[in-house]
Write a protein that holds these residues in place. Structure first.
Motif, mmCIF file in Angstrom:
data_model
loop_
_atom_site.group_PDB
_atom_site.id
_atom_site.type_symbol
_atom_site.label_atom_id
_atom_site.label_comp_id
_atom_site.label_asym_id
_atom_site.label_seq_id
_atom_site.Cartn_x
_atom_site.Cartn_y
_atom_site.Cartn_z
ATOM 1 N N LEU A 231 0.814 -1.218 0.000
ATOM 2 C CA LEU A 231 0.000 0.000 0.000
ATOM 3 C C LEU A 231 0.851 1.274 0.000
ATOM 4 N N GLY A 232 2.184 1.114 0.003
ATOM 5 C CA GLY A 232 3.072 2.270 0.010
ATOM 6 C C GLY A 232 3.056 3.035 1.323
ATOM 7 N N LEU A 233 2.801 2.330 2.426
ATOM 8 C CA LEU A 233 2.680 2.996 3.728
ATOM 9 C C LEU A 233 3.862 2.752 4.658
ATOM 10 N N GLU A 234 4.970 2.237 4.129
ATOM 11 C CA GLU A 234 6.096 1.911 5.007
ATOM 12 C C GLU A 234 6.717 3.126 5.680
ATOM 13 N N ASP A 235 6.465 4.324 5.169
ATOM 14 C CA ASP A 235 6.968 5.526 5.839
ATOM 15 C C ASP A 235 6.030 5.985 6.954
ATOM 16 N N ARG A 236 4.835 5.387 7.037
ATOM 17 C CA ARG A 236 3.865 5.782 8.062
ATOM 18 C C ARG A 236 3.590 4.690 9.084
ATOM 19 N N ILE A 237 3.882 3.440 8.733
ATOM 20 C CA ILE A 237 3.628 2.320 9.645
ATOM 21 C C ILE A 237 4.935 1.569 9.855
ATOM 22 N N ARG A 238 5.404 1.560 11.108
ATOM 23 C CA ARG A 238 6.622 0.830 11.461
ATOM 24 C C ARG A 238 6.232 -0.535 12.007
ATOM 25 N N VAL A 239 7.033 -1.548 11.664
ATOM 26 C CA VAL A 239 6.738 -2.926 12.057
ATOM 27 C C VAL A 239 7.993 -3.561 12.643
ATOM 28 N N ASP A 240 7.826 -4.279 13.748
ATOM 29 C CA ASP A 240 8.942 -4.979 14.376
ATOM 30 C C ASP A 240 8.380 -6.222 15.057
ATOM 31 N N SER A 241 9.278 -7.074 15.528
ATOM 32 C CA SER A 241 8.856 -8.265 16.274
ATOM 33 C C SER A 241 9.903 -8.586 17.330
ATOM 34 N N ALA A 242 9.458 -9.334 18.354
ATOM 35 C CA ALA A 242 10.338 -9.710 19.463
ATOM 36 C C ALA A 242 9.748 -10.933 20.145
ATOM 37 N N GLY A 243 10.540 -11.506 21.040
ATOM 38 C CA GLY A 243 10.093 -12.649 21.825
ATOM 39 C C GLY A 243 10.069 -12.321 23.302
ATOM 40 N N THR A 244 9.240 -13.032 24.040
ATOM 41 C CA THR A 244 9.218 -12.840 25.488
ATOM 42 C C THR A 244 10.451 -13.475 26.134
ATOM 43 N N HIS A 245 11.062 -14.427 25.433
ATOM 44 C CA HIS A 245 12.255 -15.106 25.932
ATOM 45 C C HIS A 245 13.427 -14.866 24.983
ATOM 46 N N ASN A 246 14.618 -14.980 25.487
ATOM 47 C CA ASN A 246 15.826 -14.748 24.696
ATOM 48 C C ASN A 246 16.457 -16.082 24.283
ATOM 49 N N TYR A 247 15.634 -16.986 23.764
ATOM 50 C CA TYR A 247 16.101 -18.317 23.393
ATOM 51 C C TYR A 247 16.993 -18.339 22.152
ATOM 52 N N HIS A 248 16.758 -17.433 21.211
ATOM 53 C CA HIS A 248 17.423 -17.502 19.906
ATOM 54 C C HIS A 248 17.957 -16.135 19.472
ATOM 55 N N PRO A 249 18.763 -15.469 20.294
ATOM 56 C CA PRO A 249 19.179 -14.109 19.943
ATOM 57 C C PRO A 249 19.873 -14.029 18.588
ATOM 58 N N ASP A 250 19.406 -13.099 17.775
ATOM 59 C CA ASP A 250 19.956 -12.787 16.458
ATOM 60 C C ASP A 250 19.830 -13.939 15.452
ATOM 61 N N SER A 251 18.980 -14.915 15.730
ATOM 62 C CA SER A 251 18.762 -16.025 14.794
ATOM 63 C C SER A 251 17.708 -15.645 13.762
ATOM 64 N N PRO A 252 17.828 -16.195 12.559
ATOM 65 C CA PRO A 252 16.773 -15.970 11.566
ATOM 66 C C PRO A 252 15.526 -16.753 11.965
ATOM 67 N N PRO A 253 14.394 -16.451 11.368
ATOM 68 C CA PRO A 253 13.194 -17.232 11.642
ATOM 69 C C PRO A 253 13.410 -18.715 11.326
ATOM 70 N N ASP A 254 12.669 -19.551 12.021
ATOM 71 C CA ASP A 254 12.692 -20.992 11.800
ATOM 72 C C ASP A 254 12.572 -21.278 10.297
ATOM 73 N N ALA A 255 13.359 -22.216 9.810
ATOM 74 C CA ALA A 255 13.371 -22.535 8.378
ATOM 75 C C ALA A 255 11.987 -22.926 7.878
ATOM 76 N N ARG A 256 11.216 -23.619 8.699
ATOM 77 C CA ARG A 256 9.863 -24.008 8.288
ATOM 78 C C ARG A 256 8.960 -22.794 8.154
ATOM 79 N N SER A 257 9.090 -21.846 9.069
ATOM 80 C CA SER A 257 8.300 -20.611 8.961
ATOM 81 C C SER A 257 8.657 -19.871 7.681
ATOM 82 N N GLN A 258 9.945 -19.791 7.405
ATOM 83 C CA GLN A 258 10.383 -19.112 6.181
ATOM 84 C C GLN A 258 9.863 -19.818 4.931
ATOM 85 N N GLN A 259 9.941 -21.141 4.934
ATOM 86 C CA GLN A 259 9.513 -21.918 3.770
ATOM 87 C C GLN A 259 8.019 -21.729 3.494
ATOM 88 N N HIS A 260 7.209 -21.853 4.524
ATOM 89 C CA HIS A 260 5.763 -21.715 4.336
ATOM 90 C C HIS A 260 5.394 -20.284 3.966
#
Length: 162
Positions: free
Chosen positions: A31-60
């Motif tokens: 929608l061309g709104l990336e300058d108006r809507i910021r998006v981020d994500s985080a975890g409640t636990h620090n199990y996988h610091p700086d790891s990419p998303p699970d390969a299965r999540s990426q694949q799907h």
């Protein structure tokens, strides 16, 4: 110009929250709104610091046109509660942990992502980590639905839009 910031939160920030991050960001960019809507994500636990998303999540996600490869896991920090307008958790445990960690004045910002679903009726986005392929597809079904509803509400808050 008013901006809006959203943080998606799950337990380890490798399955559900990066999926929501990637799906929502894709929709925002379309929608061309990336300058108006910021998006981020985080975890409640620090199990996988700086790891990419699970390969299965990426694949799907990739099968549906979403690229999660640039995302990296991190733990939610106190500053997130101040920095974001909305903090969307995936389940009841995430909700309780986020509320426990935050100042009570931020509790109104913390909501379940599935509250924004328009077609599905699910109180949570279930963790697919120990399940099979159908679990990852179900996560995407819920996330896509919720992100559509969320985007409608965020756009109303940003009115007037181009």
């Amino acid at each position: 110009m008013r901006t809006f910031s959203i943080l998606f939160v799950c337990m380890g920030n490798i399955c559900r929250s990066p999926t929501a991050h990637g799906v929502f960001l894709h929709k925002v960019k379309a929608l061309g709104l990336e300058d108006r809507i910021r998006v981020d994500s985080a975890g409640t636990h620090n199990y996988h610091p700086d790891s990419p998303p699970d390969a299965r999540s990426q694949q799907h996600a990739s099968r549906r046109g979403y690229d999660l490869s640039a995302l990296r896991a991190r733990q939610i920090i106190d500053a997130d509660f101040e920095a974001h307008d909305l903090i969307l958790v995936m389940d009841w445990d995430n909700l309780a942990l986020a509320q426990d960690q935050s100042d009570p004045r931020h509790h109104t910002k913390i909501r379940r992502l599935t509250e924004f679903c328009e077609r599905h009726d699910s109180p949570v986005v279930p963790d697919p980590y120990y399940g099979g392929e159908r679990g990852f597809e179900h996560v995407l079904d819920l996330v896509e639905d919720a992100c559509d509803g969320l985007l409608k509400q965020v756009r109303q808050r940003l009115d007037p839009l181009p």
